[in-house]
Design a protein around this motif. Structure first.
Motif, PDB file in Angstrom:
ATOM      1  N   ASP A  93       0.757  -1.167   0.107  1.00  0.00           N
ATOM      2  CA  ASP A  93      -0.022   0.079  -0.039  1.00  0.00           C
ATOM      3  C   ASP A  93       0.704   1.406   0.142  1.00  0.00           C
ATOM      4  O   ASP A  93       0.442   2.321  -0.513  1.00  0.00           O
ATOM      5  CB  ASP A  93      -1.032  -0.046   1.116  1.00  0.00           C
ATOM      6  N   LYS A  94       2.019   1.278   0.439  1.00  0.00           N
ATOM      7  CA  LYS A  94       3.207   2.396   0.643  1.00  0.00           C
ATOM      8  C   LYS A  94       3.186   2.812  -0.882  1.00  0.00           C
ATOM      9  O   LYS A  94       3.431   3.813  -1.189  1.00  0.00           O
ATOM     10  CB  LYS A  94       4.243   1.796   1.211  1.00  0.00           C
ATOM     11  N   ASP A  95       3.675   1.648  -1.853  1.00  0.00           N
ATOM     12  CA  ASP A  95       3.937   1.644  -3.345  1.00  0.00           C
ATOM     13  C   ASP A  95       2.723   2.630  -3.886  1.00  0.00           C
ATOM     14  O   ASP A  95       2.878   3.433  -4.556  1.00  0.00           O
ATOM     15  CB  ASP A  95       4.019   0.593  -3.925  1.00  0.00           C
ATOM     16  N   ILE A  96       1.499   2.231  -3.519  1.00  0.00           N
ATOM     17  CA  ILE A  96       0.361   2.848  -3.956  1.00  0.00           C
ATOM     18  C   ILE A  96       0.157   4.505  -3.794  1.00  0.00           C
ATOM     19  O   ILE A  96       0.108   5.119  -4.532  1.00  0.00           O
ATOM     20  CB  ILE A  96      -1.101   2.285  -3.722  1.00  0.00           C
ATOM     21  N   GLN A  97       0.511   4.569  -2.346  1.00  0.00           N
ATOM     22  CA  GLN A  97       0.516   5.990  -2.115  1.00  0.00           C
ATOM     23  C   GLN A  97       1.545   6.841  -2.580  1.00  0.00           C
ATOM     24  O   GLN A  97       1.341   7.929  -2.727  1.00  0.00           O
ATOM     25  CB  GLN A  97       0.814   5.733  -0.263  1.00  0.00           C
ATOM     26  N   GLU A  98       2.789   6.159  -2.894  1.00  0.00           N
ATOM     27  CA  GLU A  98       3.979   7.083  -3.445  1.00  0.00           C
ATOM     28  C   GLU A  98       3.376   7.420  -5.026  1.00  0.00           C
ATOM     29  O   GLU A  98       3.794   8.692  -5.474  1.00  0.00           O
ATOM     30  CB  GLU A  98       5.135   6.103  -3.648  1.00  0.00           C
ATOM     31  N   ILE A  99       2.691   6.574  -5.486  1.00  0.00           N
ATOM     32  CA  ILE A  99       2.242   6.869  -6.910  1.00  0.00           C
ATOM     33  C   ILE A  99       1.073   7.915  -6.871  1.00  0.00           C
ATOM     34  O   ILE A  99       1.055   8.892  -7.821  1.00  0.00           O
ATOM     35  CB  ILE A  99       1.549   5.698  -7.736  1.00  0.00           C
TER      36      ILE A  99
END
Length: 749
Positions: free
Chosen positions: A726-732
């Motif tokens: 979910d951190k990857d999603i938040q970065e995008i």
């Protein structure tokens, strides 16, 4: 990849409508557009007709409207001429779908008791349904599709009994836009569906489910020879050249030539008013300079018109509803050998069009009175919440399209001035037999069904005699399938028809071969294998023939470069593809022939599937991801991840899936538009839909949900990719904050 999602036809469906929202510079234009157009007013049914334009010499008549009918999506006629209508009252009450799970759907019977052509009574047959979508009358009651289940509902004296489960997996996965429907009781006595690869039939008192070809999205129809037609949201007419019950034996074969073919490739539409209220209306090329829809985005319910009332020039035309364009299209269809092709009937105009944005034709039907019937859901919101863009949400809010939710109309198209009365069929064996010759295809179909349902076996001698008479080809074909439905068809009747010079009778006879014991059939068909027209049909029925190996070899020798015969033979050899290739090379070593190329591609796919890793462990690791895949991705990319013809490219072994996860996250959040390359193959419209919508603006899915489904597909089948968090999603999201338009592959690269 225009809409991996499909728009539940018509009214919900058919991704009319899918894709991300507008860029900032485009948003100002859309605001000005909304201010200019203003709210979309609600018109009463009679006033709504005055806003429609129909072909000269015809007129539109009102059959039923609210409060007698509400949110209709599907219907059928009984032998008394009454309408059995499915009401999907729970569909999209607002832009977030509040209350869609409320059991408020119904099945009602509408009847014209005063014989003035207008329904005047309403009888609720069944209520408390959740999003029902299809109905089919069968002996003793009706079949009802209420996802995920298919029910048999017994009916006596118009009172419904306790429902009996026919199939608890009628729908598997998919959201409301992507679930089977149709329930067409076809000429071969099987019941077929759209958005499905299953068919049903009651045999010896038990419901049987069989595999068939995957077809369409919303709505399904048949022509006078029993061939099936369907479409998807962005394609006008798709269909089969060959009988529907054949050619679906090899699960390793993604598609088979002659099935799900593009019948009418022209997808242009010509609305008579601005239509900005489509999901991708902000994107260049979706609307023209006058803000009118350019190509189909919600095509549904193809109907082969067989009623006869409108005039011979309309017979066998295929009509297609387009609820986002508020119109109905007419297509002219012609046979060339066994190949069926068509064209739009008009240039820059439509058969029927309205300037009322709430006119939502979702289903079209032939009828006992010969008219063309239109089911109009009549509402503002037709796009489902899963892919509803911010752009369309703004349109709905500013133009007050959410309410009302209690409307719905049924219209019919007839010759101008025609006085229509209810048409009932007399349940008399001799009269039903005579109706097999009727010029109205609906009546022929119903007469066949009633003879079978009532077991009028006293007609068997007359039916057999009819096959030996010259005259109406349609009547002879119905006599053939009526015998099949009664269990009385014998090889002698098929043998007689195969010796006739009428190719349609010959084709029908071959299609019926699997229903009879025919030890002499192989020799007979061997004598006909040089007939180019019959060769594909013969190849399709090889598995039903005794000792057919030599006949298969003859067909391979003569027709190895004919894609229809080649695919039919491959279809008959599931699990034996390598041996078949060895045999083919011995017959013909040419590496370019169709059968060689198709076999090698299938063998490669089989090898890839052997490496698949979609295990129970993966589903257990990503349970939410597996569920979201089934509901969102699978319906267009396929359960095996290998893509679906005319919809979307593969996820399996796709560099877009297994490569840079930031790129994949960007696609899923914001969408992807334009042609792409996957596994060395170039995909573009109309081979697939042109755009894939993003789900980043959908509040139904949180970042952890999206991360799970991406981790799931990155490790399914033959894929191997790192986990998405979910951190990857938040970065995008942070990187592209404020973005609403879809990416192009050039941007991502």
């Amino acid at each position: 990849m225009k809409n991996w999602t499909l728009f539940l036809a018509a009214a919900y469906w058919l991704s009319a409508c899918t894709s991300p929202g507008p860029a900032k510079d485009q948003h100002a234009d859309s605001t000005a557009m909304r201010q200019k157009l203003g709210p979309s007013p609600v018109l009463d049914a009679k006033t709504a007709i005055s806003h429609m334009q129909v072909e000269k010499g015809l007129e539109i008549q009102l059959v039923a409207s609210e409060p007698l009918i509400t949110t209709p999506v599907a219907m059928t006629f009984d032998d008394k001429g009454r309408m059995w209508v499915v009401e999907m009252m729970g569909y999209m009450p607002d832009t977030v779908g509040t209350g869609e799970d409320v059991p408020n759907g119904k099945v009602v019977i509408l009847e014209d008791t005063t014989h003035d052509g207008i329904a005047d009574t309403r009888k609720v047959l069944l209520d408390s349904l959740i999003l029902p979508r299809a109905i089919c009358l069968v002996p003793g009651g009706f079949l009802l599709a209420e996802p995920p289940k298919l029910w048999f509902v017994p009916v006596k004296n118009d009172i419904a009994g306790k429902r009996i489960l026919v199939d608890d997996k009628y729908t598997e996965g998919g959201n409301v836009e992507h679930q089977p429907n149709g329930l067409l009781r076809a000429m071969d006595n099987w019941i077929y569906n759209a958005k499905s690869d299953k068919r049903y039939r009651q045999i010896n008192g038990k419901w049987v489910k069989q595999d068939t070809h995957f077809r369409g999205q919303w709505g399904i129809s048949q022509d006078n020879f029993g061939r099936l037609y369907s479409n998807n949201n962005s394609e006008n007419v798709l269909g089969d050249y060959f009988p529907p019950g054949l050619g679906a034996r090899n699960p390793n074969q993604k598609s088979i030539a002659g099935y799900d073919e593009k019948i009418v490739p022209d997808n242009r539409v010509y609305p008579i008013h601005p239509t900005p209220g489509v999901n991708r209306g902000y994107m260049k090329g979706v609307l023209d300079d006058s803000l009118r829809l350019v190509e189909m985005t919600a095509a549904c319910s193809p109907l082969v018109y067989r009623g006869g009332l409108l005039g011979k020039e309309y017979n066998n035309n295929i009509f297609v509803a387009e609820p986002c364009g508020n119109l109905i299209k007419r297509n002219i269809i012609q046979d060339s050998g066994y190949i069926v092709k068509g064209r739009q009937a008009y240039q820059k105009k439509e058969f029927l069009a309205s300037d009322d944005e709430r006119f939502r034709p979702v289903s079209l039907y032939d009828a006992p009175d010969g008219a063309l019937y239109i089911v109009d859901m009549y509402r503002g919101i037709i796009q489902h919440k899963t892919y509803l863009t911010p752009y369309l949400k703004d349109e709905i809010k500013s133009r007050k399209l959410t309410n009302p939710l209690n409307c719905g109309r049924i219209y019919r198209v007839v010759p101008a001035g025609a006085k229509i009365r209810p048409m009932a069929l007399d349940n008399n064996p001799d009269k039903l037999f005579a109706l097999l010759e009727n010029p109205n295809g609906w009546i022929r179909d119903k007469a066949q069904q009633m003879i079978i349902d009532h077991h009028y076996t006293q007609l068997i001698p007359h039916l057999k005699e009819r096959l030996h008479q010259e005259g109406n080809t349609y009547g002879a074909i119905h006599a053939l399938w009526t015998l099949e439905g009664l269990g009385a068809l014998q090889f002698s009747e098929i043998e007689f028809l195969l010796h006739q010079k009428n190719p349609y009778l010959q084709a029908a006879a071959i299609a019926a071969l699997p229903s009879v014991k025919a030890p002499a059939a192989t020799a007979l068909l061997t004598s006909l294998e040089e007939n180019v027209f019959l060769a594909p049909y013969i190849a399709l029925v090889l598995p039903y023939l005794p000792n057919s190996a030599d006949l298969q070899t003859k067909l391979m020798t003569r027709y190895a470069n004919d894609r229809y015969v080649a695919d039919a033979i491959i279809n008959n050899n599931a699990g034996k593809e390598s041996q078949l290739l060895t045999q083919l090379i011995q017959i013909n070593s040419d590496t370019t022939i169709a059968m060689r190329r198709h076999l090698e591609a299938i063998i490669k796919d089989i090898e890839n599937h052997r490496k698949a890793k979609m295990t129970d462990a993966l589903v257990k690791e990503y349970p939410r991801g597996a569920k979201l895949f089934a509901n969102i991705c699978q319906t267009c990319h396929g359960k095996d991840g290998d893509g679906i013809k005319s919809l979307a490219p593969p996820l399996n072994q796709s560099q877009l899936v297994t490569g840079d996860k930031k790129r994949l996250i960007s696609i899923v959040l914001y969408g992807l538009t334009g042609p792409i390359d996957v596994n060395g193959k170039h995909y573009k419209a109309p081979e697939i839909s042109a755009d894939m919508p993003g789900i980043g603006s959908n509040d139904e899915y949180n970042d952890q949900d999206i991360a799970e489904v991406l981790s799931f597909i990155r490790n399914c089948w033959s894929n191997q990719g790192s986990k998405v968090t979910d951190k990857d999603i938040q970065e995008i999201r942070k990187k592209y904050k404020g973005r609403q338009k879809p990416f192009t592959i050039e941007e991502l690269n």
